[in-house]
Design a protein around this motif. Sequence first.
Motif, PDB file in Angstrom:
ATOM      1  N   ASN A 142       0.862  -0.572   0.073  1.00  0.00           N
ATOM      2  CA  ASN A 142       0.221   0.225  -0.156  1.00  0.00           C
ATOM      3  C   ASN A 142       1.066   1.124   0.151  1.00  0.00           C
ATOM      4  OD1 ASN A 142      -1.434   2.126   0.803  1.00  0.00           O
ATOM      5  ND2 ASN A 142      -3.001   1.096   2.240  1.00  0.00           N
ATOM      6  N   ALA A 143       0.889   1.929  -0.829  1.00  0.00           N
ATOM      7  CA  ALA A 143       1.771   3.339  -1.145  1.00  0.00           C
ATOM      8  C   ALA A 143       1.246   4.267   0.226  1.00  0.00           C
ATOM      9  CB  ALA A 143       1.495   4.080  -1.957  1.00  0.00           C
ATOM     10  N   ASP A 144       0.520   4.147   1.020  1.00  0.00           N
ATOM     11  CA  ASP A 144       0.476   5.042   2.619  1.00  0.00           C
ATOM     12  C   ASP A 144       1.284   4.224   3.407  1.00  0.00           C
ATOM     13  OD1 ASP A 144      -0.987   7.088   0.984  1.00  0.00           O
ATOM     14  OD2 ASP A 144      -2.785   5.838   1.128  1.00  0.00           O
ATOM     15  N   ASP A 145       1.125   2.740   3.458  1.00  0.00           N
ATOM     16  CA  ASP A 145       2.342   2.598   4.731  1.00  0.00           C
ATOM     17  C   ASP A 145       4.293   2.792   4.428  1.00  0.00           C
ATOM     18  OD1 ASP A 145       0.235   1.156   5.102  1.00  0.00           O
ATOM     19  OD2 ASP A 145       1.063  -0.587   4.400  1.00  0.00           O
ATOM     20  N   GLU A 146       4.095   3.107   6.210  1.00  0.00           N
ATOM     21  CA  GLU A 146       5.377   2.503   6.134  1.00  0.00           C
ATOM     22  C   GLU A 146       5.864   1.522   5.926  1.00  0.00           C
ATOM     23  OE1 GLU A 146       8.470   4.284   9.036  1.00  0.00           O
ATOM     24  OE2 GLU A 146       7.046   5.680   8.659  1.00  0.00           O
ATOM     25  N   TYR A 147       7.619   1.360   5.414  1.00  0.00           N
ATOM     26  CA  TYR A 147       7.343  -0.277   5.959  1.00  0.00           C
ATOM     27  C   TYR A 147       8.943  -0.332   6.299  1.00  0.00           C
ATOM     28  CZ  TYR A 147       5.113  -0.011   1.139  1.00  0.00           C
ATOM     29  OH  TYR A 147       3.809   0.722   1.349  1.00  0.00           O
ATOM     30  N   ASP A 148       9.111  -1.481   7.656  1.00  0.00           N
ATOM     31  CA  ASP A 148      10.523  -1.711   7.914  1.00  0.00           C
ATOM     32  C   ASP A 148      10.870  -2.502   8.208  1.00  0.00           C
ATOM     33  OD1 ASP A 148      12.075  -0.475  10.003  1.00  0.00           O
ATOM     34  OD2 ASP A 148      10.599  -1.306  11.656  1.00  0.00           O
ATOM     35  N   LEU A 149      12.555  -2.455   7.488  1.00  0.00           N
ATOM     36  CA  LEU A 149      12.922  -3.296   6.838  1.00  0.00           C
ATOM     37  C   LEU A 149      13.763  -4.266   7.839  1.00  0.00           C
ATOM     38  CD1 LEU A 149      14.713  -1.910   4.103  1.00  0.00           C
ATOM     39  CD2 LEU A 149      13.191  -3.443   3.407  1.00  0.00           C
ATOM     40  N   VAL A 150      13.627  -5.801   8.507  1.00  0.00           N
ATOM     41  CA  VAL A 150      14.235  -6.318   9.264  1.00  0.00           C
ATOM     42  C   VAL A 150      15.670  -6.986   8.332  1.00  0.00           C
ATOM     43  CG1 VAL A 150      14.510  -8.707  10.879  1.00  0.00           C
ATOM     44  CG2 VAL A 150      11.925  -7.633  10.049  1.00  0.00           C
ATOM     45  N   PHE A 151      16.859  -6.801   9.572  1.00  0.00           N
ATOM     46  CA  PHE A 151      18.246  -6.534   8.657  1.00  0.00           C
ATOM     47  C   PHE A 151      19.094  -7.792   9.913  1.00  0.00           C
ATOM     48  CE2 PHE A 151      17.799  -2.541   8.886  1.00  0.00           C
ATOM     49  CZ  PHE A 151      18.422  -2.311  10.014  1.00  0.00           C
TER      50      PHE A 151
ATOM     51  N   ASP B 281      21.639  -9.292   5.521  1.00  0.00           N
ATOM     52  CA  ASP B 281      20.914 -10.063   4.959  1.00  0.00           C
ATOM     53  C   ASP B 281      19.210  -9.686   5.304  1.00  0.00           C
ATOM     54  OD1 ASP B 281      21.806 -12.520   4.500  1.00  0.00           O
ATOM     55  OD2 ASP B 281      22.176 -12.569   7.045  1.00  0.00           O
ATOM     56  N   ILE B 282      18.974  -8.375   4.131  1.00  0.00           N
ATOM     57  CA  ILE B 282      18.216  -7.636   4.866  1.00  0.00           C
ATOM     58  C   ILE B 282      16.567  -8.310   4.093  1.00  0.00           C
ATOM     59  CG2 ILE B 282      16.426  -5.251   4.186  1.00  0.00           C
ATOM     60  CD1 ILE B 282      19.661  -4.959   3.419  1.00  0.00           C
ATOM     61  N   TYR B 283      15.396  -8.309   4.865  1.00  0.00           N
ATOM     62  CA  TYR B 283      14.309  -8.965   4.713  1.00  0.00           C
ATOM     63  C   TYR B 283      12.782  -7.875   4.856  1.00  0.00           C
ATOM     64  CZ  TYR B 283      15.934 -13.949   5.505  1.00  0.00           C
ATOM     65  OH  TYR B 283      16.907 -14.792   6.317  1.00  0.00           O
ATOM     66  N   ILE B 284      12.584  -8.169   3.930  1.00  0.00           N
ATOM     67  CA  ILE B 284      11.150  -7.274   3.960  1.00  0.00           C
ATOM     68  C   ILE B 284       9.263  -7.606   4.062  1.00  0.00           C
ATOM     69  CG2 ILE B 284      10.426  -6.300   1.179  1.00  0.00           C
ATOM     70  CD1 ILE B 284      10.298  -3.835   2.558  1.00  0.00           C
TER      71      ILE B 284
ATOM     72  N   GLU C 208       4.740 -12.287   4.681  1.00  0.00           N
ATOM     73  CA  GLU C 208       5.584 -13.164   4.054  1.00  0.00           C
ATOM     74  C   GLU C 208       7.264 -12.245   3.986  1.00  0.00           C
ATOM     75  OE1 GLU C 208       7.231 -16.053   0.517  1.00  0.00           O
ATOM     76  OE2 GLU C 208       5.357 -15.200   0.963  1.00  0.00           O
ATOM     77  N   LYS C 209       7.995 -13.490   5.045  1.00  0.00           N
ATOM     78  CA  LYS C 209       9.847 -12.507   5.036  1.00  0.00           C
ATOM     79  C   LYS C 209      10.345 -12.857   3.553  1.00  0.00           C
ATOM     80  CE  LYS C 209      10.617 -11.882   9.836  1.00  0.00           C
ATOM     81  NZ  LYS C 209      11.262 -12.215  10.805  1.00  0.00           N
ATOM     82  N   ILE C 210      10.678 -12.066   2.802  1.00  0.00           N
ATOM     83  CA  ILE C 210      11.457 -12.911   1.758  1.00  0.00           C
ATOM     84  C   ILE C 210      12.343 -11.341   2.046  1.00  0.00           C
ATOM     85  CG2 ILE C 210      11.199 -12.457  -1.089  1.00  0.00           C
ATOM     86  CD1 ILE C 210       7.790 -11.959  -0.740  1.00  0.00           C
ATOM     87  N   PHE C 211      13.620 -12.151   1.341  1.00  0.00           N
ATOM     88  CA  PHE C 211      15.354 -10.913   1.370  1.00  0.00           C
ATOM     89  C   PHE C 211      13.717  -9.551  -0.210  1.00  0.00           C
ATOM     90  CE2 PHE C 211      17.271 -14.777   2.013  1.00  0.00           C
ATOM     91  CZ  PHE C 211      18.002 -14.709   2.930  1.00  0.00           C
ATOM     92  N   LEU C 212      14.922  -9.147   0.351  1.00  0.00           N
ATOM     93  CA  LEU C 212      14.804  -7.302  -0.246  1.00  0.00           C
ATOM     94  C   LEU C 212      15.415  -7.539  -1.285  1.00  0.00           C
ATOM     95  CD1 LEU C 212      13.600  -4.514   0.070  1.00  0.00           C
ATOM     96  CD2 LEU C 212      15.618  -3.683   0.965  1.00  0.00           C
ATOM     97  N   LYS C 213      16.251  -7.812  -2.142  1.00  0.00           N
ATOM     98  CA  LYS C 213      17.331  -8.320  -3.044  1.00  0.00           C
ATOM     99  C   LYS C 213      15.936  -8.488  -4.033  1.00  0.00           C
ATOM    100  CE  LYS C 213      20.920 -10.587  -5.789  1.00  0.00           C
ATOM    101  NZ  LYS C 213      22.239 -10.664  -5.670  1.00  0.00           N
ATOM    102  N   ASN C 214      15.454 -10.207  -3.124  1.00  0.00           N
ATOM    103  CA  ASN C 214      14.485 -10.989  -4.261  1.00  0.00           C
ATOM    104  C   ASN C 214      13.368 -10.463  -4.248  1.00  0.00           C
ATOM    105  OD1 ASN C 214      16.096 -13.192  -3.981  1.00  0.00           O
ATOM    106  ND2 ASN C 214      15.566 -13.934  -2.858  1.00  0.00           N
ATOM    107  N   ALA C 215      12.660  -9.469  -3.517  1.00  0.00           N
ATOM    108  CA  ALA C 215      11.627  -8.352  -3.216  1.00  0.00           C
ATOM    109  C   ALA C 215      12.202  -7.555  -5.159  1.00  0.00           C
ATOM    110  CB  ALA C 215      11.070  -7.587  -2.406  1.00  0.00           C
ATOM    111  N   PHE C 216      13.459  -6.903  -4.946  1.00  0.00           N
ATOM    112  CA  PHE C 216      13.329  -6.086  -5.936  1.00  0.00           C
ATOM    113  C   PHE C 216      13.364  -6.483  -7.553  1.00  0.00           C
ATOM    114  CE2 PHE C 216      16.180  -3.068  -2.576  1.00  0.00           C
ATOM    115  CZ  PHE C 216      15.128  -1.977  -2.657  1.00  0.00           C
TER     116      PHE C 216
END
Length: 139
Positions: free
Chosen positions: A24-33, A61-64, A69-77
């Motif tokens: 959702n474009a209005d959300d603030e996302y927190d990364l886990v690393f 090891d950045i996840y979002i 579902e936790k996904i590696f940020l690299k994979n999400a990109f």
Amino acid sequence: MKKMLFLSILSLLMIGCTNSENFNADDEYDLVFENIENCKKNLNVLYEEDDFVIYEYCIKDIYIDINGEKIFLKNAFNDKLITIEDITDNMHYDDNSIYKDGGSILYEANTYKVLSCKALQENSTYNGDYIIGNKKNGV
């Protein structure tokens, strides 16, 4: 009755099987690393496109979290589930976070920062790279 049951099941299957909802474009996302203790201040490539690179700085090891579902940020990109702009659009910055090097901006979230590099280069082009780092070591 059978027709109504069939339509209900079909609707549930269609809703449950679509993966078109990303963020959702209005959300603030927190990364886990994971923080890299005593890091050598090196930049590590996280993701590359033709016109920019996203680097990790003193983290790994950045996840979002995407739809629970936790996904590696690299994979999400790579899978185009999210863009760096999706993350920075709702991060915080103020006038002091905008640099006079061409327009670089330091964005802040609860546990991390993103530096959007827009520094003017020698050949009259701009650096469009991004650096993601933890708040402790900065970027």
